[in-house]
Structures are given as structure tokens and as C-alpha cells.
Design an enzyme around this catalytic site. Structure first.
Site, short mmCIF file in Angstrom:
data_model
loop_
_atom_site.label_atom_id
_atom_site.label_comp_id
_atom_site.label_asym_id
_atom_site.label_seq_id
_atom_site.Cartn_x
_atom_site.Cartn_y
_atom_site.Cartn_z
CG HIS A 62 21.89 -32.62 26.22
ND1 HIS A 62 21.00 -33.68 26.14
CD2 HIS A 62 21.53 -31.74 25.25
CE1 HIS A 62 20.13 -33.45 25.17
NE2 HIS A 62 20.43 -32.27 24.62
CG ASN A 63 28.88 -34.68 26.34
OD1 ASN A 63 29.17 -33.94 25.39
ND2 ASN A 63 28.60 -35.96 26.20
CG PHE A 64 33.14 -29.23 27.43
CD1 PHE A 64 34.30 -29.62 26.78
CD2 PHE A 64 32.85 -27.87 27.53
CE1 PHE A 64 35.18 -28.66 26.27
CE2 PHE A 64 33.72 -26.91 27.04
CZ PHE A 64 34.88 -27.30 26.41
CG HIS A 66 25.55 -30.89 22.68
ND1 HIS A 66 25.13 -31.00 21.37
CD2 HIS A 66 24.67 -30.05 23.29
CE1 HIS A 66 24.04 -30.27 21.20
NE2 HIS A 66 23.75 -29.68 22.34
CG HIS A 102 22.81 -24.60 23.67
ND1 HIS A 102 24.10 -24.98 23.40
CD2 HIS A 102 22.02 -25.64 23.38
CE1 HIS A 102 24.09 -26.24 22.96
NE2 HIS A 102 22.83 -26.66 22.94
CG ASP A 103 22.02 -28.08 25.78
OD1 ASP A 103 22.29 -28.71 24.73
OD2 ASP A 103 20.85 -27.73 26.08
CG ASP A 201 20.89 -27.28 20.30
OD1 ASP A 201 19.76 -27.22 20.83
OD2 ASP A 201 21.81 -28.02 20.75
CD GLN A 252 19.07 -38.69 13.22
OE1 GLN A 252 18.22 -38.72 14.11
NE2 GLN A 252 20.04 -37.82 13.22
C1 LUO Z 1 9.94 -31.12 18.04
O1 LUO Z 1 10.66 -31.66 19.14
C2 LUO Z 1 11.52 -32.70 18.86
C3 LUO Z 1 11.68 -33.22 17.57
C4 LUO Z 1 12.57 -34.27 17.36
C5 LUO Z 1 13.32 -34.78 18.43
N1 LUO Z 1 14.27 -35.79 18.28
C6 LUO Z 1 14.13 -36.84 17.41
O2 LUO Z 1 13.22 -36.95 16.64
C7 LUO Z 1 15.23 -37.89 17.36
C8 LUO Z 1 15.50 -38.51 18.67
N2 LUO Z 1 16.39 -37.48 16.66
C9 LUO Z 1 17.29 -36.50 16.87
N3 LUO Z 1 17.20 -35.56 17.86
C10 LUO Z 1 18.27 -34.67 17.89
C11 LUO Z 1 19.34 -34.68 16.99
C12 LUO Z 1 20.20 -33.62 17.34
N4 LUO Z 1 19.68 -33.01 18.41
N5 LUO Z 1 18.52 -33.66 18.75
C13 LUO Z 1 17.77 -33.31 19.90
C14 LUO Z 1 18.31 -33.59 21.13
C15 LUO Z 1 17.61 -33.27 22.27
C16 LUO Z 1 16.37 -32.66 22.19
C17 LUO Z 1 15.82 -32.37 20.95
C18 LUO Z 1 16.53 -32.72 19.79
C19 LUO Z 1 15.91 -32.39 18.40
C20 LUO Z 1 19.36 -35.68 15.97
O3 LUO Z 1 20.26 -35.77 15.13
N6 LUO Z 1 18.32 -36.57 15.96
C21 LUO Z 1 13.16 -34.26 19.71
C22 LUO Z 1 12.28 -33.22 19.93
ZN ZN Z 2 21.95 -28.59 22.77
#
Ligand code: LUO
Ligand code: ZN
Length: 305
Positions: A62-64, A66, A102-103, A201, A252
Site C-alpha cells: 500500500h505504497n505510492f 499502488h 484512496h490509501d 483498486d 489467488q
Molecule cells: C472480502 O474481503 C477480502 C477478500 C479478499 C482479500 N484478499 C485475498 O483473498 C487475497 C490475499 N488476494 C488478493 N487480495 C488483493 C489483491 C489486490 N488487492 N487485494 C487486496 C489488498 C488489500 C485488502 C483487500 C484486498 C482484496 C489480489 O490480487 N489478491 C481480502 C479481503
Molecule cells: Zn488500495
């Protein structure tokens, strides 16, 4: 030629220095006529972008960079969907600026951690989307400081919409507007703007795999930092962050199947051209991680037998 590339989802952020990204962000704001329409001095925009840059932290995900990726994807979607001719300039400004902000000042520890550890942010925002409220507070501070008082409640709602805990709420609201979607309807526009910020995002997997895969490594690094800290502090450990439980490919494939594809499919119903630009790359990514998943399972099977 870089300007044209900037309007596509295949833009590769890893090739650029942060100073160059600042110039590219300036190009996005000028190319969408914001300076002319809102009488913004170029210097005011440069101050604003620099303040935003200074308020992102050096953490794995969650850096610049991103922030730049999310803003660049939003910029590309605005051109691909021809939203310049469907929404007013102020709505496009709100979407791009929401993506940019946003972050802001993300600490690298998510809302669950903030709440479990009862951090200052959790206490300040009474456990309600503490991070997203904080991102907005920093954004408002910057916008008022650079006297860009164009900010309004819509940017707040767009940034708050990036809290994944509200994913289903927002997606369902969008689904019910789709059959009767009207670009002149205030409510319809607002839920579309939220969906566009959400899509931008979490859209890494819509980019070429060479660009997308390093982002998953960065994300898992940040998630593992958090779960290591949770273990040290005796706090509840989030399963999909636990380095002893997470398999990169299977987490993933689940994310793509249950979060990305349903979200991107709905947006493609409104903008069919996104089928080739966004949906196809994500289906290829699902293929890629499914194969990786099988390979690691076969390998595990082989070593066992
Ligand atoms: C419904 O809330 C959720 C659902 C999924 C996830 N994250 C995951 O399932 C995993 C870790 N994968 C994932 N998470 C991702 C991606 C992009 N942003 N992101 C992310 C990052 C921070 C917080 C939430 C998300 C979804 C990505 O390509 N993959 C995190 C929160
Ligand atoms: Zn973000």
C-alpha cells in the site's frame, strides 16, 4: 506514444521511477481538461500531487506505486468506457482523485488488526472502517492545504467504498441498477463511481502477468508482516494472511473466482468493451494460478509418495 500507453491497462508501473510517475499523474489531470474546467493553476496541481506523494508510506504493497497503479487504471477505464462523454468533468475529477487518495498514509496493517489491537485509528473512528476514514481525513487535509476546495462528500463516499468489508453491499447495489442504468441518475452515477474506484483498486490481475505477479508478492509480504505481528502480540491471526497457511496460487484463484470475476463481469455488462481489456486478462490469470496450484499440489503429492 507514452501518453497513449497511459490510457491502457497494460501500462507497466515497474519500468518507472517515482518522479516520472508524478509527471504521468500530472498528464492524467491535464489530459482530462481538469485544469481548464476547474481553473486550477498547474502549480496548485503539482503541490497537490507532491503532498499526496509525501503521505504514502514505504511499505510492501500500500505504497505510492499502488496509488499510481490504481489512478492509472482509473484513467485507462475512463478512456476505454468513453466516460468523458457520459459523465460531467466534476464526476471524473472525483473518481480520479478518489483513486489517487484512496490509501493515503496506509500503515500496512488492515482494519481487522486496527480493531483487534485497539489502535489510535480504531479508537478515533469507533472501529468503523478506520483505515478508509483515515485515508479521507488525510486527503481532506491535503486538499484544504492546497486550497483545492473542490472536494466534496462524493470523494469521501468513493474512498469509504474501497473497504472490502463492504464489497458485497456495493456490488449488489450496482447489480440492481444495471437493468435500468441511467447516466443522468444521481444514485446510479454514485454507485458507478464507487464501483470504478473499487475495480481500479483491486485490478492488478487485469495487467500483464509480468506486471501483476510482483504485486501479489508485495501484498503477501505486507500480509505476512501483519500476521507475524499478530502472533507476537497474541492477537487473532487472519487465516489468509498466515504465512504458515497461505498458498499463493490457491489464495489467488479463490480471490479471482469469488471477488474479481463477479465484480468485473458486472462492470462489463455496462461497458462491453471491457471484455477484451479487463475480463480476458483476468481469466488468463485464473488459468495461470490454477496451473501453478496443480503443479504445487502434484509436487506435494510426489514428495509425499
Ligand atoms: C472480502 O474481503 C477480502 C477478500 C479478499 C482479500 N484478499 C485475498 O483473498 C487475497 C490475499 N488476494 C488478493 N487480495 C488483493 C489483491 C489486490 N488487492 N487485494 C487486496 C489488498 C488489500 C485488502 C483487500 C484486498 C482484496 C489480489 O490480487 N489478491 C481480502 C479481503
Ligand atoms: Zn488500495
Amino acid at each position: 506514444e507514452v501518453r497513449e500507453h497511459l490510457k491502457t491497462p497494460i501500462f507497466d508501473n515497474w519500468q518507472w521511477e517515482e518522479a516520472e510517475m508524478m509527471v504521468l499523474l500530472q498528464v492524467m489531470y491535464t489530459d482530462l481538461d481538469f485544469l481548464m474546467v476547474f481553473h486550477i493553476e498547474l502549480e496548485v496541481l503539482q503541490n497537490f500531487l507532491f503532498e499526496v506523494y509525501c503521505h504514502y508510506n514505504n511499505i510492501p504493497f500500500h505504497n505510492f506505486q499502488h496509488c499510481f497503479c490504481v489512478t492509472q487504471m482509473m484513467y485507462g477505464l475512463i478512456w476505454l468506457t468513453d466516460l468523458r462523454n457520459k459523465l460531467e468533468r466534476i464526476d471524473l475529477f472525483i473518481m480520479l482523485t478518489s483513486a489517487l487518495c484512496h490509501d493515503l498514509d496506509h500503515p500496512g496493517y488492515n482494519n481487522v488488526y486496527q480493531i483487534n489491537a485497539q489502535t489510535d485509528l480504531a479508537l478515533r473512528y469507533n472501529d468503523i472502517s478506520p483505515l478508509e476514514n483515515h485515508h479521507c481525513a488525510i486527503a481532506f487535509g491535503i486538499l484544504s492545504k492546497v486550497s483545492l476546495m473542490l472536494i466534496n462528500v462524493l470523494i469521501l463516499r468513493c474512498i469509504l467504498a474501497t473497504d472490502m468489508a463492504r464489497h458485497n453491499e456495493i456490488l449488489n447495489k450496482f447489480k440492481v441498477t444495471l437493468p435500468v442504468f441511467d447516466f443522468k441518475n444521481k444514485e446510479h452515477k454514485e454507485v458507478l463511481m464507487k464501483i470504478m474506484v473499487k475495480v481500479s483498486d483491486i485490478s492488478n490481475e487485469a495487467r500483464p502477468m509480468a506486471v501483476a505477479e510482483p504485486w501479489l508478492d508485495c501484498l503477501l509480504q505486507e500480509f505476512f508482516n501483519q500476521s507475524d505481528t499478530e502472533k507476537l502480540k497474541g492477537l487473532p491471526v487472519t487465516p489468509f494472511m498466515d504465512r504458515d497457511k497461505v498458498s499463493k496460487p490457491s489464495s489467488q484463484t479463490n480471490f479471482i473466482r469469488f471477488v474479481l470475476l463477479p465484480l468485473f463481469t458486472e462492470l462489463t455488462k455496462l461497458f462491453p468493451c471491457l471484455e477484451q481489456h479487463i475480463l480476458e486478462p483476468v481469466r488468463r490469470a485464473l488459468e495461470y494460478y490454477s496451473n501453478m496450484e496443480k503443479a504445487t499440489q502434484e509436487e506435494a503429492g510426489a514428495t509425499k509418495s
